[in-house]
Design an enzyme around this catalytic site. Structure first.
Site, PDB file in Angstrom:
ATOM      1  N   LYS A 170      46.652  41.693  44.141  1.00  0.00           N
ATOM      2  CA  LYS A 170      46.958  40.269  44.307  1.00  0.00           C
ATOM      3  C   LYS A 170      46.054  39.444  43.415  1.00  0.00           C
ATOM      4  CE  LYS A 170      48.631  39.679  48.923  1.00  0.00           C
ATOM      5  NZ  LYS A 170      48.280  40.858  49.723  1.00  0.00           N
ATOM      6  N   GLU A 194      48.142  53.918  54.696  1.00  0.00           N
ATOM      7  CA  GLU A 194      46.936  53.299  55.272  1.00  0.00           C
ATOM      8  C   GLU A 194      47.307  52.460  56.494  1.00  0.00           C
ATOM      9  OE1 GLU A 194      45.383  49.650  54.340  1.00  0.00           O
ATOM     10  OE2 GLU A 194      46.521  49.332  52.482  1.00  0.00           O
TER      11      GLU A 194
HETATM   12  N1  PSU Z   1      45.350  44.025  49.643  1.00  0.00           N
HETATM   13  C1  PSU Z   1      46.514  43.638  50.190  1.00  0.00           C
HETATM   14  N2  PSU Z   1      46.770  43.930  51.504  1.00  0.00           N
HETATM   15  C2  PSU Z   1      45.879  44.609  52.282  1.00  0.00           C
HETATM   16  C3  PSU Z   1      44.647  45.026  51.678  1.00  0.00           C
HETATM   17  C4  PSU Z   1      44.437  44.718  50.367  1.00  0.00           C
HETATM   18  O1  PSU Z   1      47.309  43.043  49.512  1.00  0.00           O
HETATM   19  O2  PSU Z   1      46.149  44.840  53.483  1.00  0.00           O
HETATM   20  C5  PSU Z   1      43.664  45.812  52.489  1.00  0.00           C
HETATM   21  C6  PSU Z   1      43.682  47.296  52.084  1.00  0.00           C
HETATM   22  O3  PSU Z   1      43.491  48.099  53.239  1.00  0.00           O
HETATM   23  C7  PSU Z   1      42.470  47.412  51.177  1.00  0.00           C
HETATM   24  C8  PSU Z   1      41.531  46.434  51.812  1.00  0.00           C
HETATM   25  O4  PSU Z   1      41.929  48.705  51.108  1.00  0.00           O
HETATM   26  O5  PSU Z   1      42.344  45.337  52.224  1.00  0.00           O
HETATM   27  C9  PSU Z   1      40.441  45.967  50.859  1.00  0.00           C
HETATM   28  O6  PSU Z   1      39.510  45.219  51.547  1.00  0.00           O
HETATM   29  P1  PSU Z   1      38.170  44.745  50.784  1.00  0.00           P
HETATM   30  O7  PSU Z   1      38.646  43.733  49.787  1.00  0.00           O
HETATM   31  O8  PSU Z   1      37.337  44.149  51.880  1.00  0.00           O
HETATM   32  O9  PSU Z   1      37.564  45.952  50.175  1.00  0.00           O
END
Ligand code: PSU
Ligand code: MN
Length: 300
Positions: free
Chosen positions: A155, A21
């Site tokens: 996390k 990603e």
């Molecule tokens: N968790 C991490 N690092 C990240 C992300 C999540 O520890 O970089 C990123 C990933 O790309 C994940 C996105 O798909 O954040 C999720 O965002 P949201 O919580 O807005 O759906």
């Protein structure tokens, strides 16, 4: 969809490919560590016998596989947006440059015929979701797209028990690699048990192949704990996370800005220790995903 020469050749030669990603590059880590991480992760995949396909949107076009100049351009871009699966079409029409989240990357990988994808952490159910309704689109995508995602758990900025419940409802199998516990990204255990444990890339690849053969239709989540030597102490990092979550609430951060805000704040508050651990765990996931992809190719 534009394929890099390396990825196109890999398809032609029937080689194992691992998708990566790019929100982690545009919104998950600061420059230049994001670029160093992206290069190291690609190298780790090659060293383990597979071909990396970093997925991103560059000026409105989907790219599967980036060359080094494109990787650098993305890592330095100050105008890059964060695109999830639902944002893709509108962001492309506007000609934007975007980091793809787990949900968008799974969607594109699936269209491109790449079965396995490595990242750091997936999104999940946020703390306080019972009032904010903040549940990452990653979880619904896992519920309907058959891509296997290798991560280090989620996390503890998230509500981990609720995230696991949600994935159960979505019929997403969760398999921990070499551990009984579901990991919490910076630490090896979240205090929650994983549903299943398998200990080798070969066994994980067999589970992947069977899951697909059963027509399950959902993704698989492989939870690979951070190596012991890179893990942070729970007391240290959990205090930092609490402080960052509190600040986000105070400042009224909402929607897609929540995760990038928390990641950046945790890095500042931990004086870079979280970033170092983050890079180590992504590398560890890339190695496992590459070995799984190679083992999977040998099965099908
Ligand atoms: N968790 C991490 N690092 C990240 C992300 C999540 O520890 O970089 C990123 C990933 O790309 C994940 C996105 O798909 O954040 C999720 O965002 P949201 O919580 O807005 O759906
Ligand atoms: Mn959200």
């Amino acid at each position: 969809m534009h394929f890099s020469d390396e990825v196109r050749t890999a398809f032609d030669q029937g080689k194992a490919v691992v998708a990566l990603e790019s929100t982690i590059i545009t919104h998950g880590m600061p420059y230049p560590q994001n670029l160093e991480m992206a290069r190291k992760v690609e190298a780790a995949i090659r060293e383990n016998g597979a071909v990396p396909a970093t997925i991103a949107v560059l000026k409105g076009k989907i790219h599967v596989g980036l060359d080094d100049a494109q990787l650098e351009q993305l890592a330095q871009a100050t105008d890059a947006v964060k695109t999830s699966g639902r944002d893709l079409a509108a962001d492309m029409v506007q000609g934007l440059t975007a980091g793809t989240t787990v949900s968008a990357t799974m969607r594109i990988a699936s269209l491109a015929g790449i079965e396995i994808f490595a990242t750091g952490g997936v999104g999940g159910v946020h703390r306080g979701a019972e009032t904010s309704f903040d549940i990452s689109a990653d979880l619904n995508e896992l519920g309907q797209t058959g891509t296997t995602v290798v991560c280090a758990g989620v996390k503890s900025i998230l509500d981990i028990p609720k995230t696991l419940e949600y994935l159960e409802t979505q019929r997403v199998p969760i398999i921990a690699c070499g551990s009984d516990d579901f990991p919490a990204f910076f630490t090896r255990s979240s205090g929650c048990k994983a549903d299943h444990r398998l200990d080798s890339p070969e066994e994980l690849a067999r589970a992947m192949a069977l899951h697909l053969a059963l027509g399950s239709g959902t993704g698989m989540l492989i939870a690979n704990p951070i190596p012991q030597e890179d893990a942070l102490s729970p007391e240290f990092i959990n205090g930092t996370i609490e402080a960052a979550v509190h600040e986000a609430e105070q400042q009224g951060i909402a929607g897609k800005d929540v995760t990038p805000f928390l990641l950046a704040r945790i890095n500042e508050l931990s004086e870079g220790r979280s970033l170092k651990a983050n890079i180590a765990l992504v590398l560890n996931n890339a190695r496992l995903a590459a070995r799984m992809a190679v083992a999977y190719k040998a099965l099908v």
